[in-house]
Motif scaffolding. Sequence first.
Motif, PDB file in Angstrom:
ATOM      1  N   ILE A  46       0.842  -1.200   0.000  1.00  0.00           N
ATOM      2  CA  ILE A  46       0.000   0.000   0.000  1.00  0.00           C
ATOM      3  C   ILE A  46       0.876   1.248   0.000  1.00  0.00           C
ATOM      4  O   ILE A  46       0.660   2.195  -0.747  1.00  0.00           O
ATOM      5  N   MET A  49       2.363   2.042  -3.243  1.00  0.00           N
ATOM      6  CA  MET A  49       1.431   2.504  -4.266  1.00  0.00           C
ATOM      7  C   MET A  49       1.318   4.022  -4.264  1.00  0.00           C
ATOM      8  O   MET A  49       0.755   4.605  -5.178  1.00  0.00           O
ATOM      9  N   GLY A  50       1.822   4.683  -3.213  1.00  0.00           N
ATOM     10  CA  GLY A  50       1.921   6.138  -3.262  1.00  0.00           C
ATOM     11  C   GLY A  50       3.207   6.559  -3.952  1.00  0.00           C
ATOM     12  O   GLY A  50       3.576   7.705  -3.896  1.00  0.00           O
ATOM     13  N   ASP A  68       2.863  11.606  -1.667  1.00  0.00           N
ATOM     14  CA  ASP A  68       1.420  11.432  -1.510  1.00  0.00           C
ATOM     15  C   ASP A  68       1.121  11.020  -0.069  1.00  0.00           C
ATOM     16  O   ASP A  68       1.583   9.978   0.375  1.00  0.00           O
ATOM     17  N   LEU A  70      -1.789  10.198   1.322  1.00  0.00           N
ATOM     18  CA  LEU A  70      -2.937   9.327   1.576  1.00  0.00           C
ATOM     19  C   LEU A  70      -2.540   7.873   1.847  1.00  0.00           C
ATOM     20  O   LEU A  70      -3.024   7.275   2.802  1.00  0.00           O
ATOM     21  N   PRO A  71      -1.628   7.265   1.032  1.00  0.00           N
ATOM     22  CA  PRO A  71      -1.259   5.878   1.338  1.00  0.00           C
ATOM     23  C   PRO A  71      -0.677   5.729   2.729  1.00  0.00           C
ATOM     24  O   PRO A  71      -0.853   4.688   3.370  1.00  0.00           O
ATOM     25  N   LEU A  74      -3.630   5.449   4.880  1.00  0.00           N
ATOM     26  CA  LEU A  74      -4.281   4.153   4.678  1.00  0.00           C
ATOM     27  C   LEU A  74      -3.503   3.052   5.380  1.00  0.00           C
ATOM     28  O   LEU A  74      -4.073   2.153   6.002  1.00  0.00           O
ATOM     29  N   THR A  77      -4.139   2.843   9.067  1.00  0.00           N
ATOM     30  CA  THR A  77      -5.396   2.160   9.357  1.00  0.00           C
ATOM     31  C   THR A  77      -5.230   0.659   9.213  1.00  0.00           C
ATOM     32  O   THR A  77      -5.677  -0.121  10.059  1.00  0.00           O
TER      33      THR A  77
END
Lengths: 120, 558
Positions: A46, A49-50, A68, A70-71, A74, A77
């Motif tokens: 994950i 992937m950023g 990035d 956001l990853p 993520l 989490t």
Amino acid sequence: MMSLEFLVASGIGFVSATGIYLILRGRTWPVVLGLSLLGYAVNVFIFAMGRLWQDAAPILSAGGRVADPLPQALVLTAIVIGFATTGFVIEMALRSRHETGTDHVDGQEAGKTPETRDRA
Amino acid sequence: MITEFLSTLFSAHLPVLPVLLPLFTAVVLLLMGDGASAADSRQQVRPTKQRLLSMASVVLGAVFAWRLMTDADAGALTVYPLGGWQAPFGIVLVVDRLSAMMLALTWTIAVPVLWYATAHWDGRGRHFHALFHFQLMGLSGAFITGDLFNLFVFFEILLIASYVLLVHGHGAERFKAGVHYVVLNLAASALFLIGLAIIYGLTGTLNMADLALRVAKLDAEEAVLLKIGAMVLLVVFGLKAAIVPLYMWLPGAYAVASAPVAALFAIMTKVGVYSIIRVHVGIFGEGAGHAALVVEPWLLPVALVTSVMGVLGALAAHSLARLAAYLTVASVGLVLASVGLFTTAALSAALYYMVHSTLVVAALFLLVELIASQRGDAKDKLLPAIPVAQPITLGLMTLLAAASVAGLPPLPGFLGKLMILQSASSSSAHIWVWSVVLGAGFLTLIGLARAGSMVFWNVLPAPPSPTAASSPDSPSFNTRTMAATLGLLALGLMLAVGASPMKRYTDAAAAQLADTSAYADAVLGPLGGAAAETTRPYRGGEGEVILPNAGSGSGDKP
């Protein structure tokens, strides 16, 4: 020279392969380890992937290059959920060992009939 | 004044209530404890106060869910930005007709099932009520979220609750099935994350409405990876929905689960179906450019095989609970076959049949336990045993449920299958769909007739004194469990009476699902697709984000 992407990709692949091998084992403990390893591989995946950035700010700041974010959120989490489920699956495996008298994932030793101790 | 304020507050926050209500109820229930000390976890306890709170909360939740469905029926597409962050930057809850229908179905099943559980099952282990509410929270959240990663989170919530509920009541058999179930689902969760990460890496978004716009813009080379991501998600949802070859866990798990838990799990397989509809029809549908209809070659054949395998399993089942579990598999196969036709009419038929089959299968699980409780040591095994105490009542209930599952007129199962057949008639695969639907219906009828005649007719002579095991006051059998089962069955059969409004609703739901641009407009608002470009900082190497050196003020922000 080996690229960073190649290194990370092969690392994820190796850890996933190990995890899958362990998940396919017959005892609950290797299966739990395999699930954890698979979880680690997925977390790094994950994150990757950023895209893999060098010299980029992890969060928005004054300006300049930014990675990035956001990853990263993520993956946090996913780590928390993975931690909780690992704890649960260990407890489940222990309880199953207690109830069935064996740590085989099928609740019985291979080639034996199940002990029907408690049929609630 | 205050009532006005409260009513605005209520209508503004209604979409999030089906998630918050069970969360808070569960937390309060945990704080109240369940009246059992940790040492005697197997002892029967009677948590009266907890039962009252739990029932009240479920009824209130059902009211909320039905209110949302009435709103959605009027055409409202409610978007609730959590924390006030607008999509695609924040997580939104989206209540459209499909979501509202699934929500109403979940809570409608929850009421009789929980009522049934309060008869005695909730005292056979710890924290049944709290877990039940956590499960409802996960289900509600999964049905109304508009964000793929949030869908994963709610999947985990409902799964963790279901892991514990599955082994509720303990016993070696339950733990054996439980370990399989947990390990399979954890592996599936890892796959879910891989699929999500691939899709995010290509599109830079996880908002469903935004994704539907973005996937269409990818070029052919990127679409190959995107298709892989979509197929990985199909495997994940397929495991939840129990399609071939991923259904093997279901019969074992559902058959050993306690009756109310199995009945609640009837809706859990539908989460998989719902997610397939949301993702593979809503996002990777006809408008998805190079990745359009990526699962079309797979879904229909796999679903048809699932249906056949489910029916064959039902024929071979040696206990009533396994029979009901295999019927779940068969019904999921039929629903997905209809979804796999990828037409609006077929989708509408699938939704109608899904609602019916969920209700009837849930009722069947409860009914199986009622019957099993009266058959002495044979329990639900398909062996000759002592006769049940109420052969006429239970027999009639079984007959109605069985006839509806098999699809005999005038029951709703027949209407649902008829709709599927009709919607398949224009498809090129209609021969396959017709033969599987009709053949599966016939074989279901044989399987259920065999089970029914074995249970009700092939009986040993009754014991001399009817006070023994077959007495109606065995713990599983009392007026409450009977009424709850009857209620659930009646709800399922009422779909035949309400078929016309129900079909209008599912038609509208399918049409709404096909109208992706209206969905995107509602979710993304005036920003639309154009301004949302900023959420994608990179694209296949062409350019990275370099923020302009902003003025003095903004740089100091934490």
